[in-house]
Design a protein around this motif. Sequence first.
Motif, PDB file in Angstrom:
ATOM      1  N   LEU A 134       0.842  -1.193   0.000  1.00 33.32           N
ATOM      2  CA  LEU A 134       0.000   0.000   0.000  1.00 33.32           C
ATOM      3  C   LEU A 134       0.880   1.246   0.000  1.00 33.32           C
ATOM      4  N   LYS A 135       0.523   2.222  -0.816  1.00 30.24           N
ATOM      5  CA  LYS A 135       1.282   3.473  -0.855  1.00 30.24           C
ATOM      6  C   LYS A 135       0.851   4.375   0.308  1.00 30.24           C
ATOM      7  N   LYS A 136       1.776   5.277   0.724  1.00 32.16           N
ATOM      8  CA  LYS A 136       1.541   5.992   1.986  1.00 32.16           C
ATOM      9  C   LYS A 136       0.695   7.263   1.856  1.00 32.16           C
ATOM     10  N   GLY A 137       0.351   7.649   0.626  1.00 34.65           N
ATOM     11  CA  GLY A 137      -0.441   8.866   0.430  1.00 34.65           C
ATOM     12  C   GLY A 137      -1.700   8.896   1.289  1.00 34.65           C
ATOM     13  N   ILE A 138      -2.353   7.758   1.405  1.00 32.47           N
ATOM     14  CA  ILE A 138      -3.585   7.663   2.184  1.00 32.47           C
ATOM     15  C   ILE A 138      -3.349   8.047   3.647  1.00 32.47           C
ATOM     16  N   ALA A 139      -2.140   7.715   4.187  1.00 31.95           N
ATOM     17  CA  ALA A 139      -1.836   8.054   5.582  1.00 31.95           C
ATOM     18  C   ALA A 139      -1.713   9.576   5.752  1.00 31.95           C
ATOM     19  N   HIS A 140      -1.093  10.244   4.765  1.00 33.69           N
ATOM     20  CA  HIS A 140      -0.993  11.705   4.805  1.00 33.69           C
ATOM     21  C   HIS A 140      -2.383  12.334   4.793  1.00 33.69           C
ATOM     22  N   LEU A 141      -3.248  11.768   3.953  1.00 32.24           N
ATOM     23  CA  LEU A 141      -4.608  12.285   3.830  1.00 32.24           C
ATOM     24  C   LEU A 141      -5.377  12.108   5.143  1.00 32.24           C
ATOM     25  N   ALA A 142      -5.234  10.935   5.754  1.00 29.31           N
ATOM     26  CA  ALA A 142      -5.940  10.651   7.002  1.00 29.31           C
ATOM     27  C   ALA A 142      -5.387  11.518   8.146  1.00 29.31           C
ATOM     28  N   GLU A 143      -4.076  11.784   8.107  1.00 28.58           N
ATOM     29  CA  GLU A 143      -3.467  12.588   9.161  1.00 28.58           C
ATOM     30  C   GLU A 143      -4.011  14.021   9.160  1.00 28.58           C
ATOM     31  N   LYS A 144      -4.158  14.556   7.939  1.00 27.98           N
ATOM     32  CA  LYS A 144      -4.676  15.927   7.812  1.00 27.98           C
ATOM     33  C   LYS A 144      -6.162  16.008   8.139  1.00 27.98           C
ATOM     34  N   ASN A 145      -6.883  14.884   8.011  1.00 27.05           N
ATOM     35  CA  ASN A 145      -8.335  14.869   8.244  1.00 27.05           C
ATOM     36  C   ASN A 145      -8.686  13.789   9.255  1.00 27.05           C
ATOM     37  N   PRO A 146      -8.216  13.944  10.494  1.00 24.55           N
ATOM     38  CA  PRO A 146      -8.340  12.845  11.461  1.00 24.55           C
ATOM     39  C   PRO A 146      -9.781  12.489  11.838  1.00 24.55           C
ATOM     40  N   GLN A 147     -10.746  13.419  11.633  1.00 22.84           N
ATOM     41  CA  GLN A 147     -12.130  13.092  12.024  1.00 22.84           C
ATOM     42  C   GLN A 147     -12.846  12.308  10.940  1.00 22.84           C
ATOM     43  N   VAL A 148     -12.270  12.272   9.733  1.00 21.47           N
ATOM     44  CA  VAL A 148     -12.960  11.623   8.613  1.00 21.47           C
ATOM     45  C   VAL A 148     -12.791  10.102   8.701  1.00 21.47           C
ATOM     46  N   PRO A 149     -13.912   9.337   8.688  1.00 20.55           N
ATOM     47  CA  PRO A 149     -13.783   7.879   8.758  1.00 20.55           C
ATOM     48  C   PRO A 149     -13.178   7.301   7.469  1.00 20.55           C
ATOM     49  N   VAL A 150     -12.253   6.348   7.644  1.00 16.84           N
ATOM     50  CA  VAL A 150     -11.661   5.650   6.501  1.00 16.84           C
ATOM     51  C   VAL A 150     -12.224   4.236   6.486  1.00 16.84           C
ATOM     52  N   ILE A 151     -12.943   3.894   5.411  1.00 21.13           N
ATOM     53  CA  ILE A 151     -13.617   2.594   5.367  1.00 21.13           C
ATOM     54  C   ILE A 151     -12.927   1.682   4.368  1.00 21.13           C
ATOM     55  N   PRO A 152     -12.315   0.582   4.844  1.00 20.45           N
ATOM     56  CA  PRO A 152     -11.672  -0.347   3.917  1.00 20.45           C
ATOM     57  C   PRO A 152     -12.700  -1.253   3.238  1.00 20.45           C
ATOM     58  N   VAL A 153     -12.544  -1.454   1.929  1.00 21.33           N
ATOM     59  CA  VAL A 153     -13.438  -2.324   1.168  1.00 21.33           C
ATOM     60  C   VAL A 153     -12.579  -3.282   0.356  1.00 21.33           C
ATOM     61  N   PHE A 154     -12.794  -4.585   0.561  1.00 21.34           N
ATOM     62  CA  PHE A 154     -12.030  -5.575  -0.208  1.00 21.34           C
ATOM     63  C   PHE A 154     -12.931  -6.190  -1.271  1.00 21.34           C
TER      64      PHE A 154
END
Lengths: 212, 314
Positions: A134-154
Amino acid sequence: MTRALQLLFFVFVRVVVTFVLGLNVRRRELLPEDGPAILVANHNSHLDTLVMMSLLPLSKLSSLRPVAAADYFLKTRAMAWFSLNILRIIAIDRSRATRREDPLAACHEALNKGEILILFPEGSRGAPEEMTALKKGIAHLAEKNPQVPVIPVFTHGLGKSLPKGSFLLVPFFCDIFVGEPIAWPGSRDAFMTTLGARFAALSTEKDFAPWE
Amino acid sequence: MTLLPIHIAIAGIWGILILASLIVFTLTRLQPTADHSELVQRTTSWWAMIAVFTAAFLLSRTFSIVIFALVSFLAFKEYLSMIPTRRADRRVLFFAYLAIPVQYYWVSSEWYGMFAVFIPVYMFLFLPFVMLLSQQTEGFLKAVGTLNWGLMLCVFSISHAAFLLVLPVDGPGSVGGTAASGAGLLLFLVFLTQFNDVAQYTWGKLFGRHKIVPQVSPKKTWEGFLGGMLTTTVLAVLVAPLVTPFDALHAGIAGAMIAGAGFIGDVTVSAVKRDLGVKDTGALIPGHGGIMDRIDSLTFTAPLFFHFTRYLYT
């Protein structure tokens, strides 16, 4: 006008996804009812974006924004028009040389507007039905928007139906596993570990038919 | 619109459905703590399935054939999603799917000769040919074997039910030639096959003791099988005058045959599921599982009942 075309296109997509493919969605209730939210999924096929966009009701279509690579999706004029007006992607510049500002600025802005982002943190479709790092861009995005839920879908099966490099759609039923939303754990590394673990758990929930 | 015997038969099926729904409703009221969710889901799904088939019967013959083609497509898709397949065979699978509209075209054009040989002869020979073009020999036999078997079960077998619609039946009781009598025979087959499933299940639940093939399907008992067969045979004799040209003896034989073949079809699909390590073939029909779980019996009853009828009444 483009809104009407978009609606028409996605009605068609839903018919194809429902009858030609057929989705078996586990825990649909975990999908967000409203934005801002981030859906992250594994990437196997061009069908992924269309299927992810079909998971939410048509009334939410205007707030769905797939995040995609500018170098691929804006390559030709026709493709750029389709990507920006019908799929309504947020184009990300992947080349480091031309990056001056935060490459995720448009994503932050969309989340501020209450939109729902769709991300594929593997970056590329790769070999069908195999997950890559997994690339780390998503972590930067989540860090800047900590209240936003991140929902994993497989998802499983879309790579069998339309793998990279093929234009022949072969019908298969597709399994979709929606996971619990991930709350911001405090650090990017912890976030990536959690996300990786969630995908690992979702992908082993069912024994898939071998495809070699 | 004149009221044909087949309309009375369809009304009767709705009567049974309403009665069953009332029983399920009463059950949930009498035992509010027990979990009846699967029973309720099953009943709800029956409403949807019977509504689709009623619409197909009343609208047109072509529409009915299209519905059966769709059932074949869904079943075949479920089958291919469930079994191990090879990456190299994507194109072969695509051609196998194309056999579905072609097979049902033979049905609608009433070309019996082609209908009877297209899949067991032409597709049987064509698919391995396309498969060898990828020059991948590892797993070749298994791949071509499982593909042909699935096509036979999901498409060839089921298309026999649809061909009943165009079968030119004569004999006592036939309603003026083709259309009406064909629909009557199809209704007779589908209704008794599904009824037999429910009857065997119910008898088994109430009196089931002695297991038949516990390693394949642990819930199938002799009590359920024989009780179901008796009920289905009696019902077949009772409803045959309404929708078929059968006399009492032939109706009884047809009923017993549907009960026996239905049972074998059911356990055959159970054996496949056990081999693959899956519980249901899919999740398309709430409470029932996949579409293959619902039509497993029909894959065996349809061709046998078809040839029984064709031999004796055409």
